[in-house]
Design a protein around this motif. Structure first.
Motif, PDB file in Angstrom:
ATOM      1  N   ARG A  49      24.754  16.322 -12.256  1.00 52.58           N
ATOM      2  CA  ARG A  49      23.960  17.412 -12.833  1.00 52.58           C
ATOM      3  C   ARG A  49      24.507  17.781 -14.214  1.00 52.58           C
ATOM      4  O   ARG A  49      25.713  17.658 -14.463  1.00 52.58           O
ATOM      5  N   TYR A  50      23.595  18.200 -15.068  1.00 51.88           N
ATOM      6  CA  TYR A  50      23.960  18.572 -16.430  1.00 51.88           C
ATOM      7  C   TYR A  50      23.267  19.871 -16.801  1.00 51.88           C
ATOM      8  O   TYR A  50      22.142  20.140 -16.383  1.00 51.88           O
ATOM      9  N   ARG A  51      23.946  20.636 -17.654  1.00 53.39           N
ATOM     10  CA  ARG A  51      23.323  21.764 -18.319  1.00 53.39           C
ATOM     11  C   ARG A  51      23.481  21.511 -19.823  1.00 53.39           C
ATOM     12  O   ARG A  51      24.596  21.469 -20.338  1.00 53.39           O
ATOM     13  N   ALA A  99      19.440  12.487 -12.464  1.00 53.80           N
ATOM     14  CA  ALA A  99      20.347  13.630 -12.410  1.00 53.80           C
ATOM     15  C   ALA A  99      19.557  14.934 -12.426  1.00 53.80           C
ATOM     16  O   ALA A  99      18.424  14.998 -12.893  1.00 53.80           O
ATOM     17  N   ASP A 100      20.186  15.979 -11.909  1.00 56.71           N
ATOM     18  CA  ASP A 100      19.644  17.338 -12.007  1.00 56.71           C
ATOM     19  C   ASP A 100      20.055  17.888 -13.374  1.00 56.71           C
ATOM     20  O   ASP A 100      21.247  17.945 -13.689  1.00 56.71           O
ATOM     21  N   TRP A 101      19.083  18.269 -14.200  1.00 58.88           N
ATOM     22  CA  TRP A 101      19.454  18.750 -15.528  1.00 58.88           C
ATOM     23  C   TRP A 101      18.478  19.817 -16.000  1.00 58.88           C
ATOM     24  O   TRP A 101      17.328  19.874 -15.575  1.00 58.88           O
ATOM     25  N   ARG A 110      12.017  21.965 -16.924  1.00 57.20           N
ATOM     26  CA  ARG A 110      13.445  21.680 -17.132  1.00 57.20           C
ATOM     27  C   ARG A 110      13.922  22.200 -18.493  1.00 57.20           C
ATOM     28  O   ARG A 110      15.121  22.381 -18.702  1.00 57.20           O
ATOM     29  N   GLY A 148      29.307  19.138 -12.120  1.00 59.01           N
ATOM     30  CA  GLY A 148      28.386  19.252 -13.236  1.00 59.01           C
ATOM     31  C   GLY A 148      29.108  19.291 -14.567  1.00 59.01           C
ATOM     32  O   GLY A 148      30.273  19.667 -14.659  1.00 59.01           O
TER      33      GLY A 148
END
Length: 312
Positions: A110-112, A135-137, A161, A186
């Motif tokens: 996951r990324y922010r 990925a969850d981003w 997103r 993350g």
């Protein structure tokens, strides 16, 4: 070909991306495939004698036929962006060096992503890579006005997103909402003005944040002293005065070294340290790289002791 060699490019296309931002598509002048790159990479454009600038690649890494860069016109800049906006139209040629990547996208579940202004450029290909990896981003992207935010239309394909925050409409970025509660594993990627990077850093646990700075970090130089630099390849010893950089000292002695920004933001002058403890003042090396002390950016960094031995 290495990242230190230069190639001649031609501007195939130029188009506006936002207020005061132009996007250039660059091709090899002879039609050859361009060197490969990965998200986060930048190239040096050799715009004129003594005028070199770094621009993040913001296109598709799979496209070996063309590179895409976006350039913000900065009225109070040092001349690079003005040169691009005035002189690099379709058909113009320019030499480039690279790509180099000091801002790589590391694998994570996951990324922010947080971008401010033209800081969106290295983030763009990262989003595509994160999406392709499953990925969850999310992306939080701020700008002065909606009209000033490059690639806003392109980002719309990602739907919810992406959160666009024009400051004149919605105020400052809500960093707590974007960053608090990031699950283990993350990573946070941020690029933009220094004040944004500093604010994001205050909210991130150690080891989570990855940043790229477009402006130099500030350091107190009031207590700087002189020190010796030994050039291991020639055995020469040079004295670096308090108000002169290692880079300028070795160049004045006739030593040929690669450099570009002279601000510690591009990584071109990174040099191996064989002995001594560098006083790191760059915006490129990671904390682990600084602690190891094996390299330094000689355009801004100095010495914590009386002597450095460099692989020059």
């Amino acid at each position: 070909m290495t990242e230190h060699d230069s190639i001649e490019l031609v501007v195939e296309r130029r188009e506006p991306a936002a207020e005061d931002v132009v996007v250039l598509t660059l091709r090899h002048r002879l039609g050859a495939p361009l060197p490969p790159w990965e998200p986060g990479a930048h190239v040096d454009l050799l715009l004129a004698p003594g005028l070199e600038r770094q621009y993040s690649l913001c296109g598709d890494p799979a496209d070996r036929a063309g590179w895409r860069i976006a350039v913000l016109r900065e009225p109070d800049g040092r001349g690079g962006s003005a040169h691009v906006h005035r002189r690099l139209g379709p058909g113009a040629t320019v030499r480039a060096r690279g790509p180099r990547n000091r801002f790589p996208l590391e694998p994570a579940p996951r990324y922010r992503f947080v971008a401010g202004g033209i800081g969106i450029t290295p983030i763009l290909p990262m989003l595509a890579a994160a999406e392709a990896a499953g990925a969850d981003w999310t992306l939080l992207y701020g700008g002065r006005t909606r009209a000033s935010m490059a690639f806003a239309g392109e980002l719309s394909r990602y739907g919810g997103r992406v959160t666009l925050v024009p400051e004149n409409e919605a105020g400052p970025l809500d960093l707590p909402a974007a960053l608090d509660g990031l699950p283990p594993g993350g990573l946070v990627y941020c690029c933009g003005p220094g004040r944004l990077l500093d604010a994001v850093a205050r909210r991130c646990p150690a080891g989570v944040l990855r940043v790229e700075r477009f402006s130099p970090a500030e350091h107190d130089t009031g207590t700087d002293g002189d020190f010796e630099v030994v050039l291991a390849r020639s055995g020469r010893t040079l004295r670096v005065p308090p108000d002169v950089s290692v880079l300028d000292t070795v160049r004045a002695a006739g030593v040929q070294v690669l450099y570009s920004c002279t601000e510690g933001t591009c990584g071109t002058c990174e040099t191996d340290v064989l002995e001594g403890e560098p006083d790191h003042r760059d915006s490129v090396l990671t904390e682990d790289e600084r602690a190891a002390g094996e390299t330094m950016l000689i355009c801004v960094s100095r010495c914590r002791g009386p002597r450095l031995v460099l692989d020059l």
